[in-house]
Motif scaffolding. Structure first.
Motif, mmCIF file in Angstrom:
data_model
loop_
_atom_site.group_PDB
_atom_site.id
_atom_site.type_symbol
_atom_site.label_atom_id
_atom_site.label_comp_id
_atom_site.label_asym_id
_atom_site.label_seq_id
_atom_site.Cartn_x
_atom_site.Cartn_y
_atom_site.Cartn_z
ATOM 1 N N ALA A 47 0.854 -1.165 -0.037
ATOM 2 C CA ALA A 47 0.136 0.011 -0.030
ATOM 3 C C ALA A 47 0.744 1.232 0.021
ATOM 4 O O ALA A 47 0.624 2.393 -0.528
ATOM 5 C CB ALA A 47 -0.870 -0.013 1.283
ATOM 6 N N ALA A 48 2.104 1.197 0.275
ATOM 7 C CA ALA A 48 2.777 2.280 0.369
ATOM 8 C C ALA A 48 3.754 2.379 -0.696
ATOM 9 O O ALA A 48 4.484 3.351 -0.729
ATOM 10 C CB ALA A 48 3.949 2.083 1.861
ATOM 11 N N GLY A 49 3.633 1.375 -1.624
ATOM 12 C CA GLY A 49 4.413 1.697 -2.905
ATOM 13 C C GLY A 49 5.288 0.452 -3.155
ATOM 14 O O GLY A 49 6.281 0.671 -3.983
ATOM 15 N N VAL A 50 5.411 -0.480 -2.197
ATOM 16 C CA VAL A 50 6.668 -1.417 -2.377
ATOM 17 C C VAL A 50 6.221 -2.441 -3.388
ATOM 18 O O VAL A 50 4.778 -3.002 -3.369
ATOM 19 C CB VAL A 50 7.167 -2.100 -1.186
ATOM 20 C CG1 VAL A 50 7.919 -3.131 -1.403
ATOM 21 C CG2 VAL A 50 7.635 -0.963 -0.420
ATOM 22 N N GLU A 51 6.793 -3.054 -4.338
ATOM 23 C CA GLU A 51 6.477 -4.020 -5.127
ATOM 24 C C GLU A 51 7.569 -5.237 -4.958
ATOM 25 O O GLU A 51 8.599 -4.982 -5.057
ATOM 26 C CB GLU A 51 6.525 -3.649 -6.602
ATOM 27 C CG GLU A 51 6.391 -4.847 -7.635
ATOM 28 C CD GLU A 51 6.250 -4.223 -9.147
ATOM 29 O OE1 GLU A 51 5.938 -5.169 -9.959
ATOM 30 O OE2 GLU A 51 6.599 -3.175 -9.474
ATOM 31 N N PHE A 52 7.033 -6.350 -4.511
ATOM 32 C CA PHE A 52 8.145 -7.543 -4.208
ATOM 33 C C PHE A 52 8.127 -8.287 -5.631
ATOM 34 O O PHE A 52 7.375 -8.532 -6.465
ATOM 35 C CB PHE A 52 7.103 -8.454 -3.133
ATOM 36 C CG PHE A 52 7.111 -8.001 -2.026
ATOM 37 C CD1 PHE A 52 8.129 -7.987 -1.153
ATOM 38 C CD2 PHE A 52 5.995 -7.384 -1.616
ATOM 39 C CE1 PHE A 52 8.149 -7.417 0.086
ATOM 40 C CE2 PHE A 52 5.918 -6.602 -0.423
ATOM 41 C CZ PHE A 52 6.864 -6.757 0.554
ATOM 42 N N ILE A 53 9.628 -8.553 -5.708
ATOM 43 C CA ILE A 53 9.967 -9.261 -6.987
ATOM 44 C C ILE A 53 10.181 -10.628 -6.682
ATOM 45 O O ILE A 53 10.999 -10.927 -5.914
ATOM 46 C CB ILE A 53 11.307 -8.586 -7.505
ATOM 47 C CG1 ILE A 53 10.813 -6.876 -7.731
ATOM 48 C CG2 ILE A 53 11.512 -8.981 -9.038
ATOM 49 C CD1 ILE A 53 12.237 -6.113 -7.945
ATOM 50 N N PRO A 54 9.569 -11.562 -7.436
ATOM 51 C CA PRO A 54 9.879 -12.832 -7.253
ATOM 52 C C PRO A 54 11.203 -13.294 -7.723
ATOM 53 O O PRO A 54 11.746 -12.689 -8.479
ATOM 54 C CB PRO A 54 8.899 -13.750 -8.443
ATOM 55 C CG PRO A 54 8.407 -12.917 -9.255
ATOM 56 C CD PRO A 54 8.652 -11.433 -8.438
ATOM 57 N N GLU A 55 11.852 -14.449 -7.072
ATOM 58 C CA GLU A 55 13.268 -14.788 -7.289
ATOM 59 C C GLU A 55 13.231 -15.298 -8.864
ATOM 60 O O GLU A 55 12.193 -15.814 -9.374
ATOM 61 C CB GLU A 55 13.675 -15.961 -6.571
ATOM 62 C CG GLU A 55 14.939 -16.469 -6.670
ATOM 63 C CD GLU A 55 15.350 -17.461 -5.879
ATOM 64 O OE1 GLU A 55 16.544 -18.277 -5.979
ATOM 65 O OE2 GLU A 55 14.779 -17.713 -4.670
ATOM 66 N N ASN A 56 14.200 -14.842 -9.513
ATOM 67 C CA ASN A 56 14.460 -14.994 -11.190
ATOM 68 C C ASN A 56 15.705 -15.312 -11.337
ATOM 69 O O ASN A 56 16.409 -15.003 -12.367
ATOM 70 C CB ASN A 56 13.952 -13.735 -11.863
ATOM 71 C CG ASN A 56 14.645 -12.676 -11.488
ATOM 72 O OD1 ASN A 56 15.679 -12.696 -10.732
ATOM 73 N ND2 ASN A 56 14.410 -11.612 -12.032
ATOM 74 N N GLY A 57 16.233 -16.258 -10.676
ATOM 75 C CA GLY A 57 17.772 -16.599 -10.936
ATOM 76 C C GLY A 57 18.813 -15.690 -9.974
ATOM 77 O O GLY A 57 19.758 -16.162 -9.838
ATOM 78 N N GLY A 58 18.346 -14.628 -9.714
ATOM 79 C CA GLY A 58 19.079 -13.660 -9.023
ATOM 80 C C GLY A 58 18.711 -13.477 -7.447
ATOM 81 O O GLY A 58 19.175 -12.591 -6.737
#
Length: 71
Positions: A47-58
């Motif tokens: 809600a504060a603007g954070v986007e979680f990025i899934p693991e993609n090899g890195g």
């Protein structure tokens, strides 16, 4: 990382997520929490603007929504 990205302290995140500062400290130490508690914390960060990025090899990560990123 997510908390630091938006400039929140432990107390700020705790207040927004409806949990205690001790709960945030436990999370950051890697202790296990209830799934519902983790969901509340994630929701507050998103809600504060954070986007979680899934693991993609890195490895998994976070970024702020709306920022332009190099590919």
């Amino acid at each position: 990382m997510a908390r630091a990205a938006i400039g929140w302290g432990v107390r700020d995140l705790a207040k927004e997520a409806g949990v205690s500062p001790d709960t945030i400290a436990r999370l950051e130490r890697g202790e296990e929490l209830k799934a519902s508690t983790i969901e509340a914390i994630c929701s507050a960060l998103e809600a504060a603007g954070v986007e979680f990025i899934p693991e993609n090899g890195g490895g998994a990560g976070v970024r702020l929504k709306g920022e332009k990123h190099d590919k």
